[in-house]
Design a protein around this motif. Structure first.
Motif, PDB file in Angstrom:
ATOM      1  N   UNK A  62      -0.342  22.657  -0.932  1.00  0.00           N
ATOM      2  CA  UNK A  62       0.326  23.851  -1.434  1.00  0.00           C
ATOM      3  C   UNK A  62      -0.600  25.049  -1.280  1.00  0.00           C
ATOM      4  N   UNK A  63      -0.064  26.244  -1.549  1.00  0.00           N
ATOM      5  CA  UNK A  63      -0.834  27.455  -1.353  1.00  0.00           C
ATOM      6  C   UNK A  63      -1.961  27.603  -2.352  1.00  0.00           C
ATOM      7  N   UNK A  64      -2.854  28.562  -2.122  1.00  0.00           N
ATOM      8  CA  UNK A  64      -4.029  28.718  -2.986  1.00  0.00           C
ATOM      9  C   UNK A  64      -3.681  29.099  -4.420  1.00  0.00           C
ATOM     10  N   UNK A  65      -2.616  29.840  -4.637  1.00  0.00           N
ATOM     11  CA  UNK A  65      -2.254  30.190  -6.010  1.00  0.00           C
ATOM     12  C   UNK A  65      -1.868  28.941  -6.807  1.00  0.00           C
ATOM     13  N   UNK A 108       3.157  15.408   2.325  1.00  0.00           N
ATOM     14  CA  UNK A 108       3.111  14.394   1.263  1.00  0.00           C
ATOM     15  C   UNK A 108       3.362  14.995  -0.119  1.00  0.00           C
ATOM     16  N   UNK A 109       3.554  16.283  -0.197  1.00  0.00           N
ATOM     17  CA  UNK A 109       3.673  16.954  -1.500  1.00  0.00           C
ATOM     18  C   UNK A 109       4.816  16.375  -2.327  1.00  0.00           C
ATOM     19  N   UNK A 138       0.833  -1.186   0.000  1.00  0.00           N
ATOM     20  CA  UNK A 138       0.000   0.000   0.000  1.00  0.00           C
ATOM     21  C   UNK A 138       0.876   1.247   0.000  1.00  0.00           C
ATOM     22  N   UNK A 139       0.499   2.188  -0.843  1.00  0.00           N
ATOM     23  CA  UNK A 139       1.288   3.382  -1.073  1.00  0.00           C
ATOM     24  C   UNK A 139       0.357   4.590  -1.049  1.00  0.00           C
ATOM     25  N   UNK A 140       0.863   5.707  -0.553  1.00  0.00           N
ATOM     26  CA  UNK A 140       0.130   6.965  -0.579  1.00  0.00           C
ATOM     27  C   UNK A 140       0.808   7.898  -1.572  1.00  0.00           C
ATOM     28  N   UNK A 141       0.050   8.418  -2.516  1.00  0.00           N
ATOM     29  CA  UNK A 141       0.552   9.394  -3.479  1.00  0.00           C
ATOM     30  C   UNK A 141       0.071  10.767  -3.053  1.00  0.00           C
TER      31      UNK A 141
END
Length: 258
Positions: free
Chosen positions: A200-203, A102-103, A59-62
């Protein structure tokens, strides 16, 4: 096929190029997908989502991507993948960590849930005729244990109505200041919230959501100039620059790849 899924929409989260199929998950807001490894895999493109992926008994998280993620060339052809893709802002409640941790990463689930729990889930998936249903049940259990987030119009399990309002505003191309106002936040508060729930940020989230919309339109045969206008780009040249920046290739190459 173990999990019956129909032909789906955007395929940016698939880890490899192959016979990709998806369907709406039983968990509201999520999508269940399957694919197999073939030679010449396409990269994974940013879409603001996170995935729980089962393959080869693991099992992996992307995490949420900021650019194209190349496929693992070491994976043998014919390898099967089953994934549960969460809507933007939905994954952190399932995985238990802020999205920015996780980014641009692919992380073993054991690092987030512990080795024993991850191993038991992987074993249940391997033994099941429908591993996707096992992933859905596990995600649902996690959300129920955590309260599933605040309700309200536009809310999804694990994602508050406020987070949904941010996605809706940025997905329509609204400025960050307006998205903050609609969510009842200051811009600095919005930025902190976005890092935690989107990665990540809103932009950046706005750019990614705009890319997803542009690819959907282009794959439907909409001319590039109209794609640019409808997706919220200044002009066709702006569309071309953003697609290359986020996807690593021109639109024409992405459409040829499917």
């Amino acid at each position: 096929m173990d999990d019956p899924v129909g032909a789906g929409g955007a395929e940016s989260r698939r880890p490899v190029r192959g016979a990709y199929r998806e369907r709406a998950s039983r968990l509201a807001g999520a999508v269940l997908w399957t694919t197999t490894t073939v030679p010449g895999a396409d990269p994974v493109l940013p879409d603001g989502c996170t995935d729980l992926i089962w393959s080869r008994g693991r099992l992996l998280v992307a995490g949420p991507d900021t650019g194209p993620q190349p496929a693992d060339e070491a994976v043998a052809a014919g390898t099967r993948w089953v994934g549960l893709r969460f809507a933007p802002g939905q994954g952190p409640a399932v995985f238990g960590v802020p999205a920015h941790e996780l980014r641009d990463r692919r992380v073993p689930l054991a690092e987030l849930w512990g080795a024993r729990r991850a191993r038991e889930l992987a074993e249940r998936a391997a033994e099941s005729a429908g591993p996707g249903a096992v992933l859905e049940a596990a995600a649902r259990d996690r959300l129920r244990a955590g309260g599933e987030g605040a309700g309200g119009p536009g809310a999804l399990p694990g994602r508050s109505a406020r987070t949904g309002a941010i996605v809706a505003a940025l997905g329509r191309g609204r400025p960050v200041a307006e998205a903050a106002r609609l969510a009842g936040m200051g811009e600095r508060q919005l930025h902190r919230h976005s890092l935690a729930v989107f990665g990540y940020g809103p932009k950046t989230l706005g750019r990614v959501l705009r890319l997803v919309r542009a690819l959907e339109l282009a794959r439907a045969g909409v001319p590039y100039a109209e794609v640019a206008a409808r997706a919220g780009y200044a002009d066709q040249a702006h569309l071309a620059r953003e697609v290359r920046s986020l996807a690593g290739a021109p639109m024409r190459a992405l459409l040829r790849a499917g």
